[in-house]
Write an enzyme that holds these catalytic residues in place. Structure first.
Site, PDB file in Angstrom:
ATOM      1  N   HIS A 158      61.737 -22.055  27.379  1.00  0.00           N
ATOM      2  CA  HIS A 158      61.093 -20.963  28.034  1.00  0.00           C
ATOM      3  C   HIS A 158      61.639 -20.428  29.892  1.00  0.00           C
ATOM      4  CE1 HIS A 158      61.777 -19.622  23.778  1.00  0.00           C
ATOM      5  NE2 HIS A 158      62.541 -18.877  24.110  1.00  0.00           N
ATOM      6  N   LYS A 162      57.623 -15.531  30.795  1.00  0.00           N
ATOM      7  CA  LYS A 162      57.324 -15.993  29.426  1.00  0.00           C
ATOM      8  C   LYS A 162      55.557 -15.605  29.272  1.00  0.00           C
ATOM      9  CE  LYS A 162      58.506 -16.696  24.624  1.00  0.00           C
ATOM     10  NZ  LYS A 162      58.900 -15.937  24.554  1.00  0.00           N
TER      11      LYS A 162
HETATM   12  N1  LIG Z   1      63.894 -11.329  20.348  1.00  0.00           N
HETATM   13  C1  LIG Z   1      64.366 -11.803  20.840  1.00  0.00           C
HETATM   14  O1  LIG Z   1      64.949 -12.717  20.262  1.00  0.00           O
HETATM   15  C2  LIG Z   1      63.931 -11.208  22.310  1.00  0.00           C
HETATM   16  C3  LIG Z   1      64.941 -12.441  22.941  1.00  0.00           C
HETATM   17  C4  LIG Z   1      64.222 -12.115  24.787  1.00  0.00           C
HETATM   18  C5  LIG Z   1      62.873 -11.601  24.666  1.00  0.00           C
HETATM   19  N2  LIG Z   1      62.295 -10.947  23.792  1.00  0.00           N
HETATM   20  C6  LIG Z   1      60.859  -9.987  23.584  1.00  0.00           C
HETATM   21  O2  LIG Z   1      61.368  -8.712  24.457  1.00  0.00           O
HETATM   22  C7  LIG Z   1      59.904  -8.323  24.752  1.00  0.00           C
HETATM   23  C8  LIG Z   1      60.800  -8.305  26.682  1.00  0.00           C
HETATM   24  O3  LIG Z   1      61.164  -9.257  27.133  1.00  0.00           O
HETATM   25  P1  LIG Z   1      61.702  -9.173  28.657  1.00  0.00           P
HETATM   26  O4  LIG Z   1      61.800 -10.594  28.763  1.00  0.00           O
HETATM   27  O5  LIG Z   1      62.554  -8.481  28.918  1.00  0.00           O
HETATM   28  O6  LIG Z   1      60.385  -9.236  29.036  1.00  0.00           O
HETATM   29  P2  LIG Z   1      60.241  -8.791  30.614  1.00  0.00           P
HETATM   30  O7  LIG Z   1      61.146  -8.984  31.735  1.00  0.00           O
HETATM   31  O8  LIG Z   1      58.879  -9.098  31.167  1.00  0.00           O
HETATM   32  O9  LIG Z   1      59.861  -6.771  29.938  1.00  0.00           O
HETATM   33  C9  LIG Z   1      58.768  -6.584  29.670  1.00  0.00           C
HETATM   34  C10 LIG Z   1      59.344  -5.014  29.893  1.00  0.00           C
HETATM   35  O10 LIG Z   1      58.673  -4.687  28.928  1.00  0.00           O
HETATM   36  C11 LIG Z   1      57.655  -2.588  29.411  1.00  0.00           C
HETATM   37  N3  LIG Z   1      56.353  -3.052  28.550  1.00  0.00           N
HETATM   38  C12 LIG Z   1      55.375  -3.984  29.626  1.00  0.00           C
HETATM   39  N4  LIG Z   1      54.026  -3.888  28.425  1.00  0.00           N
HETATM   40  C13 LIG Z   1      53.953  -2.264  28.498  1.00  0.00           C
HETATM   41  C14 LIG Z   1      53.787  -0.764  27.914  1.00  0.00           C
HETATM   42  N5  LIG Z   1      52.763  -1.094  27.599  1.00  0.00           N
HETATM   43  N6  LIG Z   1      54.256   0.046  27.070  1.00  0.00           N
HETATM   44  C15 LIG Z   1      55.829  -0.067  27.695  1.00  0.00           C
HETATM   45  N7  LIG Z   1      57.114  -0.721  28.412  1.00  0.00           N
HETATM   46  C16 LIG Z   1      55.870  -1.752  28.313  1.00  0.00           C
HETATM   47  C17 LIG Z   1      57.528  -3.606  30.567  1.00  0.00           C
HETATM   48  O11 LIG Z   1      58.141  -2.389  31.419  1.00  0.00           O
HETATM   49  P3  LIG Z   1      57.812  -2.479  33.211  1.00  0.00           P
HETATM   50  O12 LIG Z   1      59.838  -2.967  33.631  1.00  0.00           O
HETATM   51  O13 LIG Z   1      57.850  -1.133  33.852  1.00  0.00           O
HETATM   52  O14 LIG Z   1      56.899  -2.948  33.630  1.00  0.00           O
HETATM   53  C18 LIG Z   1      59.567  -4.304  30.980  1.00  0.00           C
HETATM   54  O15 LIG Z   1      60.496  -3.371  31.248  1.00  0.00           O
HETATM   55  C19 LIG Z   1      58.749  -9.959  25.025  1.00  0.00           C
HETATM   56  O16 LIG Z   1      58.009  -9.812  24.018  1.00  0.00           O
HETATM   57  C20 LIG Z   1      59.951 -11.097  24.791  1.00  0.00           C
HETATM   58  O17 LIG Z   1      59.311 -12.436  24.338  1.00  0.00           O
HETATM   59  C21 LIG Z   1      62.934 -10.835  22.186  1.00  0.00           C
END
Ligand SMILES: NC(=O)c1ccc[n+]([C@@H]2O[C@H](COP(=O)([O-])OP(=O)(O)OC[C@H]3O[C@@H](n4cnc5c(N)ncnc54)[C@H](OP(=O)(O)O)[C@@H]3O)[C@@H](O)[C@H]2O)c1
Length: 261
Positions: A158, A162
């Site tokens: 990844h 991540k």
């Molecule tokens: N299931 C799947 O297939 C899949 C695919 C992709 C990603 N994911 C998962 O989805 C999640 C997000 O991924 P991403 O790539 O979008 O990550 P990212 O770009 O780091 O975004 C994380 C988001 O979560 C928010 N956040 C962090 N801590 C928070 C809290 N305590 N309360 C509310 N919001 C919070 C952040 O807010 P701010 O922007 O305001 O800091 C940001 O908008 C991760 O856990 C990732 O592993 C899963």
């Protein structure tokens, strides 16, 4: 279908862009982290789209916003702490959720399962929401039946930002292999994690015998693969209750395809 989104990071913004191409879906709410710079900003602008007239709200406000906007489903791509707060608000209003966030402990997953047990509330728990990965999981089930004595190794790659390692998907693949291979509790399928550059997501399973090898690999080229799967899961869980995983969503999809054929 009315959707609310939790998490406006890379995946959440891609979800917003993908939803814009779906004529029957509208976004009615979006949640960000407490004290996030994104609070109060138009989510269309955040996702580099035209303004949508909906501002990001801190997840601490989820209970109020869900009560007012009454989305059919909430899709979550955030962080385990935010997911917990979100699910309590969803449960209060009986709004089903698609949980795509990863990095939960076993206790947190058990808590999520308890949330839906005997309640008028539903969750799709999707540590990998990509439909292709879920087809890969069923391919692996047949591999273990044909090759139970081979060595299985998982490599997941990844992007370098991540947060969790190994990925939720790699853990899911390992759990499936350990179950299907009837391994003892202390025997684990090895998982190798690589964090490098801008990889969206690669999961590769090497199945190795004395004289030959099979490699099964899945690679997401863009975050649209996650967004499309999350939308499919949302369509599945709308109006449903109980605990579901992507396997249920894919099985439902296969049945629909069979009926169409
Ligand atoms: N299931 C799947 O297939 C899949 C695919 C992709 C990603 N994911 C998962 O989805 C999640 C997000 O991924 P991403 O790539 O979008 O990550 P990212 O770009 O780091 O975004 C994380 C988001 O979560 C928010 N956040 C962090 N801590 C928070 C809290 N305590 N309360 C509310 N919001 C919070 C952040 O807010 P701010 O922007 O305001 O800091 C940001 O908008 C991760 O856990 C990732 O592993 C899963």
């Amino acid at each position: 279908m009315k959707i609310a989104i939790c998490g406006l990071g890379r995946a959440g913004k891609e979800l917003l862009r993908t939803i814009c191409d779906e004529e029957d879906i509208s976004v009615v709410g979006a949640f960000c982290r407490l004290n996030s710079d994104k609070a109060g900003m138009d989510i269309g602008m955040l996702a580099k789209l035209n303004p949508m007239g909906i501002n990001a709200v801190c997840v601490t406000e989820a209970e109020r916003v869900l009560g007012e906007e009454k989305p059919d489903v909430v899709i979550d791509f955030s962080n385990p702490a935010a997911t917990k707060m979100l699910l309590m608000a969803c449960k209060k209003h009986n709004i089903p959720a698609v949980v795509c966030t990863t990095g939960f402990t076993e206790d947190e997953i058990a808590w999520m399962k308890e949330c839906v047990y005997g309640e008028d509330f539903g969750i799709v728990y999707a540590p990998n929401v990509t439909v292709g990965i879920n087809v890969l999981l069923s391919m692996l089930k047949s591999a273990t039946r044909g090759l139970p004595y081979y060595d299985y190794h998982i490599t997941e790659i990844h992007h370098n930002k991540k947060a969790d390692s190994p990925s939720g998907t790699a853990k899911k693949i390992a759990t499936l292999l350990e179950r299907e291979l009837h391994l003892e509790p202390d025997e684990k399928v090895p998982v190798h994690s690589v964090r490098a550059g801008g990889f969206v997501g690669v999961h590769e399973i090497m199945i190795v015998g004395e004289h030959d090898r099979i490699t099964i690999s899945h690679e997401s080229f863009s975050r649209q693969a996650f967004a499309k799967g999350a939308i499919e899961a949302a369509r599945f869980i709308r109006g449903q209750t109980g605990w579901h995983e992507m396997e249920d969503v894919v099985t439902c999809r296969e049945n629909v395809i069979k009926v169409k054929v």
